[in-house]
Scaffold this motif. Structure first.
Motif, short mmCIF file in Angstrom:
data_model
loop_
_atom_site.label_atom_id
_atom_site.label_comp_id
_atom_site.label_asym_id
_atom_site.label_seq_id
_atom_site.Cartn_x
_atom_site.Cartn_y
_atom_site.Cartn_z
N UNK A 173 10.57 -4.46 1.77
CA UNK A 173 10.93 -3.12 1.28
C UNK A 173 9.68 -2.27 1.12
N UNK A 174 8.80 -2.33 2.12
CA UNK A 174 7.49 -1.69 2.02
C UNK A 174 7.45 -0.23 2.45
N UNK A 175 8.59 0.33 2.83
CA UNK A 175 8.57 1.68 3.40
C UNK A 175 8.54 2.81 2.36
N UNK A 176 8.78 2.48 1.07
CA UNK A 176 8.76 3.54 0.06
C UNK A 176 8.51 2.96 -1.33
N UNK A 177 8.32 3.86 -2.29
CA UNK A 177 8.21 3.46 -3.69
C UNK A 177 7.07 2.48 -3.95
N UNK A 178 7.35 1.49 -4.80
CA UNK A 178 6.35 0.49 -5.19
C UNK A 178 5.90 -0.31 -3.97
N UNK A 226 14.26 -2.92 6.29
CA UNK A 226 15.48 -3.15 7.08
C UNK A 226 15.73 -1.98 8.02
N UNK A 227 15.08 -0.84 7.72
CA UNK A 227 15.26 0.36 8.54
C UNK A 227 14.06 0.52 9.47
N UNK A 228 14.25 0.27 10.78
CA UNK A 228 13.12 0.29 11.71
C UNK A 228 12.40 1.63 11.76
N UNK A 229 13.16 2.73 11.69
CA UNK A 229 12.55 4.06 11.80
C UNK A 229 11.65 4.33 10.58
N UNK A 230 12.21 4.16 9.38
CA UNK A 230 11.44 4.40 8.16
C UNK A 230 10.25 3.46 8.02
N UNK A 231 10.48 2.20 8.38
CA UNK A 231 9.42 1.19 8.28
C UNK A 231 8.28 1.50 9.23
N UNK A 232 8.63 1.85 10.46
CA UNK A 232 7.63 2.16 11.47
C UNK A 232 6.82 3.39 11.07
N UNK A 265 -1.68 3.46 8.89
CA UNK A 265 -2.63 3.19 9.98
C UNK A 265 -3.54 4.38 10.23
N UNK A 266 -3.01 5.58 10.04
CA UNK A 266 -3.81 6.79 10.26
C UNK A 266 -4.97 6.88 9.28
N UNK A 267 -4.86 6.17 8.13
CA UNK A 267 -5.98 6.11 7.18
C UNK A 267 -6.86 4.89 7.48
N UNK A 268 -6.78 4.39 8.71
CA UNK A 268 -7.56 3.23 9.13
C UNK A 268 -7.26 1.97 8.32
N UNK A 269 -6.02 1.83 7.88
CA UNK A 269 -5.63 0.63 7.14
C UNK A 269 -4.95 -0.35 8.10
N UNK A 270 -5.22 -1.64 7.86
CA UNK A 270 -4.71 -2.70 8.74
C UNK A 270 -3.27 -3.06 8.36
N UNK A 271 -2.34 -2.22 8.79
CA UNK A 271 -0.93 -2.39 8.43
C UNK A 271 -0.09 -2.44 9.70
N UNK A 298 4.11 -3.15 11.18
CA UNK A 298 5.51 -3.16 10.77
C UNK A 298 6.28 -4.29 11.45
N UNK A 299 7.07 -5.01 10.67
CA UNK A 299 8.02 -5.99 11.21
C UNK A 299 9.37 -5.71 10.57
N UNK A 300 10.38 -5.58 11.41
CA UNK A 300 11.73 -5.33 10.92
C UNK A 300 12.25 -6.59 10.22
N UNK A 301 12.75 -6.45 9.01
CA UNK A 301 13.37 -7.58 8.32
C UNK A 301 14.37 -7.07 7.30
N UNK A 302 15.61 -7.50 7.47
CA UNK A 302 16.67 -7.17 6.52
C UNK A 302 16.91 -8.41 5.68
N UNK A 303 16.59 -8.34 4.39
CA UNK A 303 16.63 -9.56 3.57
C UNK A 303 18.05 -10.08 3.32
N UNK A 304 19.08 -9.29 3.65
CA UNK A 304 20.43 -9.83 3.50
C UNK A 304 20.92 -10.49 4.78
#
Length: 235
Positions: free
Chosen positions: A12-17, A37-43, A50-56, A58-64
């Motif tokens: 759940x890395x695409x928003x919030x905490x 779980x949402x490929x568009x938002x996650x990507x 990545x634009x801030x030169x951070x080593x990040x 994306x892998x799609x994963x729906x925990x349910x």
């Protein structure tokens, strides 16, 4: 342990905490896998970091979806061959202010599917990667709503039960894992995110900082504890 960069995964890395945790881990020298779980938002979230030169990445994963979890675990094993930090952050808050016994049972089932079973299946699927190198740090983002004392008051029943179960899972897993692998639960406090709403007093950055130290604790650090702001709190 080799001197390669440590690898961290945030569900759940695409928003919030979750987004803030991904960012902070990357700023602290981790190679971070942002899952959503949402490929568009996650990507999009990963690209922004990545634009801030951070080593990040994306892998799609729906925990349910167990197949989705297994696929992600396979991909990460193939690509990195290791996982050092796992943060189970993906969660839902579906309760309206109604009684547990009166609500549509599907609300409880959906809440448990993400907040409890989601974390359970993710831990099961990724622990072998940690066992391979005898090292790992697992952090379950819980809530003070999961404390046993909260069960004496009605309201938010589905969410409370899901976090109570997550806390129980944290302790059981801590009792079972071997080697320098640690699992702890964290209450991030009331945070101003889509879930917490705009009037919450804490920023995602404050919440992330209170969680990050558990990602880097040494072998003498806690295992099977419940924390808020680096202090142990009652179950």
């Amino acid at each position: 342990m080799s001197h390669d960069k440590q690898v961290a995964l945030v569900t759940g890395g695409n928003r919030g905490i979750g987004y803030e945790l991904t960012k902070q881990l990357a700023l602290n020298g981790f190679k971070v896998i942002l899952t959503s779980r949402d490929p568009k938002n996650g990507h999009e979230a990963a690209q922004k970091l990545k634009q801030s030169n951070l080593d990040v990445s994306f892998v799609m994963m729906d925990v349910v979806n167990q197949e989705s979890i297994h696929q992600a675990a396979f991909t990460i094993n193939e690509k990195y061959g290791r996982l050092d930090v796992l943060i189970n952050n993906a969660g839902v808050y579906l309760d309206e202010n109604e009684k547990l016994l009166d609500m549509d049972p599907s609300i409880l089932e959906k809440t448990m599917a993400t907040n409890f079973f989601g974390a359970y299946h993710v831990i099961r699927s990724f622990i072998p990667l940690m066992e391979k190198q005898g090292y790992g740090r697992i952090i379950n983002v819980s809530s003070e709503y999961g404390a046993m004392s909260e069960m004496s008051y009605q309201g938010v029943g589905a969410y409370k039960l899901s976090k109570l179960a997550l806390n129980g899972l944290t302790r059981l897993a801590a009792a079972e894992i071997k080697g320098d692998i640690k699992i702890n639960a964290v209450d991030p406090g009331w945070v101003s995110t889509d879930m917490g709403g705009p009037s919450a007093p804490r920023t995602p950055k404050q919440a992330a900082e209170s969680i990050l130290w558990l990602a880097t604790i040494g072998p003498e650090g806690p295992n099977g504890g419940f924390f808020r702001d680096r202090k142990q709190i009652p179950w």
